[in-house]
Design a protein around this motif. Structure first.
Motif, PDB file in Angstrom:
ATOM      1  N   GLU A 147      70.209  56.066  22.773  1.00 48.71           N
ATOM      2  CA  GLU A 147      71.654  56.323  22.815  1.00 48.71           C
ATOM      3  C   GLU A 147      72.478  55.115  23.234  1.00 48.71           C
ATOM      4  OE1 GLU A 147      73.154  58.946  25.985  1.00 48.71           O
ATOM      5  OE2 GLU A 147      71.095  59.009  26.734  1.00 48.71           O
ATOM      6  N   HIS A 148      71.856  54.035  23.719  1.00 55.83           N
ATOM      7  CA  HIS A 148      72.653  52.867  24.088  1.00 55.83           C
ATOM      8  C   HIS A 148      72.143  51.544  23.505  1.00 55.83           C
ATOM      9  CE1 HIS A 148      69.546  52.967  27.282  1.00 55.83           C
ATOM     10  NE2 HIS A 148      69.637  51.660  27.227  1.00 55.83           N
ATOM     11  N   GLU A 149      71.030  51.575  22.753  1.00 60.70           N
ATOM     12  CA  GLU A 149      70.522  50.373  22.102  1.00 60.70           C
ATOM     13  C   GLU A 149      70.509  50.576  20.587  1.00 60.70           C
ATOM     14  OE1 GLU A 149      67.286  48.051  24.581  1.00 60.70           O
ATOM     15  OE2 GLU A 149      66.802  50.201  24.535  1.00 60.70           O
ATOM     16  N   LEU A 150      71.044  49.579  19.867  1.00 62.61           N
ATOM     17  CA  LEU A 150      71.201  49.711  18.430  1.00 62.61           C
ATOM     18  C   LEU A 150      70.768  48.437  17.712  1.00 62.61           C
ATOM     19  CD1 LEU A 150      74.918  50.989  18.405  1.00 62.61           C
ATOM     20  CD2 LEU A 150      72.865  52.424  18.496  1.00 62.61           C
ATOM     21  N   PHE A 151      70.337  48.610  16.461  1.00 59.75           N
ATOM     22  CA  PHE A 151      70.303  47.510  15.503  1.00 59.75           C
ATOM     23  C   PHE A 151      71.517  47.698  14.602  1.00 59.75           C
ATOM     24  CE2 PHE A 151      65.661  47.989  16.369  1.00 59.75           C
ATOM     25  CZ  PHE A 151      65.433  46.709  16.887  1.00 59.75           C
ATOM     26  N   VAL A 152      72.285  46.641  14.404  1.00 63.87           N
ATOM     27  CA  VAL A 152      73.509  46.699  13.608  1.00 63.87           C
ATOM     28  C   VAL A 152      73.513  45.526  12.641  1.00 63.87           C
ATOM     29  CG1 VAL A 152      76.040  46.648  13.670  1.00 63.87           C
ATOM     30  CG2 VAL A 152      74.779  47.782  15.509  1.00 63.87           C
ATOM     31  N   THR A 153      73.964  45.764  11.403  1.00 66.57           N
ATOM     32  CA  THR A 153      74.107  44.654  10.459  1.00 66.57           C
ATOM     33  C   THR A 153      75.559  44.192  10.407  1.00 66.57           C
ATOM     34  OG1 THR A 153      74.357  46.218   8.614  1.00 66.57           O
ATOM     35  CG2 THR A 153      72.170  45.272   8.980  1.00 66.57           C
ATOM     36  N   ASN A 154      75.741  42.869  10.382  1.00 65.18           N
ATOM     37  CA  ASN A 154      76.994  42.232   9.974  1.00 65.18           C
ATOM     38  C   ASN A 154      76.803  41.863   8.514  1.00 65.18           C
ATOM     39  OD1 ASN A 154      78.753  42.175  12.214  1.00 65.18           O
ATOM     40  ND2 ASN A 154      77.821  40.316  13.031  1.00 65.18           N
ATOM     41  N   ASP A 155      77.578  42.450   7.592  1.00 62.95           N
ATOM     42  CA  ASP A 155      77.301  42.193   6.179  1.00 62.95           C
ATOM     43  C   ASP A 155      77.689  40.790   5.726  1.00 62.95           C
ATOM     44  OD1 ASP A 155      80.184  42.497   5.378  1.00 62.95           O
ATOM     45  OD2 ASP A 155      79.811  44.590   5.875  1.00 62.95           O
ATOM     46  N   HIS A 156      78.733  40.207   6.344  1.00 64.96           N
ATOM     47  CA  HIS A 156      79.168  38.870   5.950  1.00 64.96           C
ATOM     48  C   HIS A 156      79.524  38.034   7.182  1.00 64.96           C
ATOM     49  CE1 HIS A 156      79.690  40.765   2.014  1.00 64.96           C
ATOM     50  NE2 HIS A 156      79.790  39.551   1.490  1.00 64.96           N
ATOM     51  N   TYR A 157      79.544  36.734   6.986  1.00 67.06           N
ATOM     52  CA  TYR A 157      80.103  35.830   7.983  1.00 67.06           C
ATOM     53  C   TYR A 157      81.612  35.707   7.766  1.00 67.06           C
ATOM     54  CZ  TYR A 157      81.230  31.511  10.459  1.00 67.06           C
ATOM     55  OH  TYR A 157      81.818  30.577  11.281  1.00 67.06           O
ATOM     56  N   PHE A 158      82.003  35.582   6.477  1.00 66.56           N
ATOM     57  CA  PHE A 158      83.427  35.475   6.143  1.00 66.56           C
ATOM     58  C   PHE A 158      84.006  36.868   5.921  1.00 66.56           C
ATOM     59  CE2 PHE A 158      81.795  31.307   4.739  1.00 66.56           C
ATOM     60  CZ  PHE A 158      82.642  30.481   5.458  1.00 66.56           C
ATOM     61  N   LEU A 159      84.995  37.257   6.692  1.00 68.36           N
ATOM     62  CA  LEU A 159      85.652  38.540   6.546  1.00 68.36           C
ATOM     63  C   LEU A 159      86.502  38.529   5.287  1.00 68.36           C
ATOM     64  CD1 LEU A 159      85.115  38.204   9.716  1.00 68.36           C
ATOM     65  CD2 LEU A 159      86.922  39.913   9.985  1.00 68.36           C
ATOM     66  N   ALA A 160      86.325  39.546   4.446  1.00 70.69           N
ATOM     67  CA  ALA A 160      87.111  39.617   3.216  1.00 70.69           C
ATOM     68  C   ALA A 160      88.599  39.747   3.508  1.00 70.69           C
ATOM     69  CB  ALA A 160      86.638  40.792   2.363  1.00 70.69           C
ATOM     70  N   ARG A 161      88.941  40.389   4.625  1.00 72.91           N
ATOM     71  CA  ARG A 161      90.363  40.567   4.928  1.00 72.91           C
ATOM     72  C   ARG A 161      91.045  39.254   5.323  1.00 72.91           C
ATOM     73  NH1 ARG A 161      90.908  44.768   9.712  1.00 72.91           N
ATOM     74  NH2 ARG A 161      88.876  45.578   9.088  1.00 72.91           N
ATOM     75  N   ASN A 162      90.263  38.251   5.726  1.00 73.43           N
ATOM     76  CA  ASN A 162      90.821  36.953   6.112  1.00 73.43           C
ATOM     77  C   ASN A 162      90.458  35.824   5.157  1.00 73.43           C
ATOM     78  OD1 ASN A 162      91.854  38.181   8.435  1.00 73.43           O
ATOM     79  ND2 ASN A 162      90.050  37.653   9.648  1.00 73.43           N
ATOM     80  N   PHE A 163      89.262  35.915   4.563  1.00 70.83           N
ATOM     81  CA  PHE A 163      88.754  34.817   3.721  1.00 70.83           C
ATOM     82  C   PHE A 163      88.137  35.392   2.450  1.00 70.83           C
ATOM     83  CE2 PHE A 163      88.073  33.771   8.243  1.00 70.83           C
ATOM     84  CZ  PHE A 163      88.912  32.661   8.375  1.00 70.83           C
ATOM     85  N   LYS A 164      88.920  36.115   1.664  1.00 71.36           N
ATOM     86  CA  LYS A 164      88.376  36.834   0.517  1.00 71.36           C
ATOM     87  C   LYS A 164      87.616  35.939  -0.456  1.00 71.36           C
ATOM     88  CE  LYS A 164      89.546  40.373  -2.899  1.00 71.36           C
ATOM     89  NZ  LYS A 164      90.630  41.248  -3.435  1.00 71.36           N
TER      90      LYS A 164
END
Length: 389
Positions: free
Chosen positions: A188-205
Motif C-alpha cells: 500500500e505504500h511502495e510502487l513501481f511507476v513508469t514515466n512514459d517520456h522525458y519530454f512532456l508533450a504539454r511543454n515540448f510536443k
C-alpha cells in the motif's frame, strides 16, 4: 586529419548500427507490415460482445479482483480533448471516472452491474483525468494516475467497505514523477511507476514525438515510496508504458516504441531491477496484466499512424449523441488493436488472442481464469469488450 575523421565516422556508424537495425526490425516494421489493408482479423475467444457502449468510453486501464468478481475501469470521455501522452490539449474540462463492474453476476450484460465509484473528498479544484490504475486488495487501496491540467500525479483512494465508492486520501506529486503512466503496487505504500517520456508533450510536443518515434530510452521505471517520498530510477526504456509484477520477484514493463516487453528480476531488499528477458511483439505495447496462472496479457496498437489520426480527430465526432453539430459517430476513423499472451516461460512463447478494428485502440486486457472470461478496454472506444473462452 581526413583519416582521423574517417575513423571517427566509421566508429560512430559501428556503434549506431545495432541500434538502427533494432529500431528498423521492431518499431519500423510496424509501418510496413501492419497497414490496415494488410492486418489480419482474428480472435481466440469462444464468444465476445462489446458492452455498455452508451454508458462508458475511452477506458484506458482495467484491473480485476478475481476473488470478488469485480473489475475497476479507468475511463475518461474527456480524452478526446485532453490527452497529455498523445499531445491533445484542446480542453481539460470534461473529466473522467473510475467505474466498478461486477462481472461475476450471471447476466454480465446487466447495466446495473456497472456504476461509477465517485471520489468522496476529492479536491474540488483538481481535475480528474485517470490513466493507469492499480488495486492493492490487502489494504483496499486504489491508485490512479491523474493527468490533470494543473500537473500530473498519483491519486490515492480507499475502496469503501461496501465497494460502492472511493474515499480520497491524498495526491502524490513529485518532480521525478513527471510523466506517470502506469502503476504496479508492491504494497500500500511502495510502487513501481513508469514515466512514459522525458519530454512532456504539454511543454515540448515536437521533442516528445521525436522521443517516441526514435525509441529513445528516456522513459523510466521508478521505485516510489509513498511513506518516505523516495523516488529512484530503476530502468530506462523507450516510451515506458504498462508495468506489472508477475510475482514478488519479477517485474514486466512495456516499451511502446521498442516494441518490447522487458522482464526484470527484483532485488527483495533494494527493489533494484536486473533484466532477464526481452519479449518483442509486432505492435506498440500499451498496458500489460498478469492473470492468476501467471500468464502475461499484452495489449497494444499495431499501426501508430491510424492511432495518431484517431487521437487527433475523435473530438470532431458526436460520440455522446449530443446532437451538437459534430460529425456522426459512425463516420469516425478507426484504429485496430492487438492482444497477445505470453505463457511466462523463458523462451518467450506468445500467442495472439485478438487482432482487429471491430473493437480498436486496445490498451488493456485482463482475464479471470476461474470464470474463463476477460475484458478488453479501448483508449478511444465506446464500451468494453467482454470475452468468454
Amino acid at each position: 586529419m581526413a583519416p582521423t575523421r574517417s575513423i571517427i565516422l566509421i566508429g560512430l556508424v559501428a556503434l549506431a548500427g545495432p541500434w538502427v537495425y533494432d529500431k528498423y526490425t521492431g518499431f519500423g516494421q510496424m509501418f510496413l507490415k501492419n497497414t490496415p489493408a494488410k492486418l489480419p482479423s482474428m480472435n481466440a475467444f469462444s464468444s465476445y460482445k462489446v458492452l455498455f457502449q452508451d454508458t462508458i468510453r475511452n477506458c484506458e486501464d482495467a484491473v480485476i479482483d478475481e476473488d470478488a468478481g469485480m473489475a475497476l475501469l479507468s475511463c475518461d470521455p474527456g480524452r478526446d480533448w485532453w490527452n497529455t501522452v498523445m499531445g491533445t490539449f484542446i480542453s481539460s474540462h470534461k473529466e473522467g471516472e473510475i467505474w466498478s463492474y461486477l462481472y461475476s453476476q450471471i447476466d454480465v450484460e446487466d447495466e446495473a452491474l456497472l456504476h461509477p465509484l465517485g471520489r468522496h473528498g476529492f479536491p474540488a479544484d483538481r481535475e480528474f483525468h485517470p490513466l493507469g490504475l492499480e488495486y492493492e486488495p490487502a489494504s483496499d487501496t486504489v491508485f490512479a494516475v491523474n493527468h490533470a491540467s494543473s500537473g500530473s500525479g498519483i491519486e490515492i483512494f480507499k475502496l469503501s467497505p461496501t465497494r460502492e465508492h472511493l474515499l480520497w486520501e491524498r495526491t502524490f506529486i513529485h518532480p521525478k514523477v513527471h510523466t506517470p503512466n502506469s502503476i504496479a503496487a508492491i504494497n500500500e505504500h511502495e510502487l513501481f511507476v513508469t514515466n512514459d517520456h522525458y519530454f512532456l508533450a504539454r511543454n515540448f510536443k515536437p521533442f516528445s514525438k521525436i522521443e517516441t518515434y526514435l525509441g529513445l530510452p528516456l522513459g523510466e521505471v521508478l521505485y516510489v515510496n509513498l511513506k518516505t517520498n523516495e523516488v529512484r530510477t530503476l530502468a530506462r526504456l523507450g516510451f515506458a508504458n504498462g508495468v506489472k509484477m508477475l510475482n514478488k520477484t519479477t517485474l514486466a514493463a512495456a516499451s511502446t516504441s521498442g516494441p518490447d516487453v522487458y522482464i526484470y528480476s527484483i532485488d527483495p531488499e533494494t527493489k533494484s531491477l536486473t533484466q532477464k528477458l526481452k519479449i518483442r511483439v509486432p505492435f506498440a505495447p500499451d498496458n500489460i496484466s498478469v492473470d492468476s496462472n501467471g500468464k502475461l496479457l499484452i495489449a497494444g496498437h499495431p499501426y501508430p499512424p491510424t492511432m495518431e489520426v484517431v487521437s487527433s480527430t475523435n473530438h470532431e465526432y458526436d460520440l455522446d449523441n449530443a446532437n451538437d453539430g459534430r460529425k456522426p459517430a459512425s463516420e469516425r476513423p478507426r484504429a485496430a488493436g492487438w492482444i497477445k499472451e505470453w505463457d511466462g516461460n523463458p523462451e518467450g512463447k506468445t500467442r495472439d488472442l485478438y487482432i482487429g478494428a471491430e473493437y480498436g485502440t486496445t490498451c488493456t486486457a485482463v482475464r479471470d481464469v476461474k470464470r474463463k472470461m476477460g475484458i478488453i478496454t479501448g483508449l478511444y472506444e465506446k464500451g468494453i469488450l467482454v470475452w468468454k473462452e
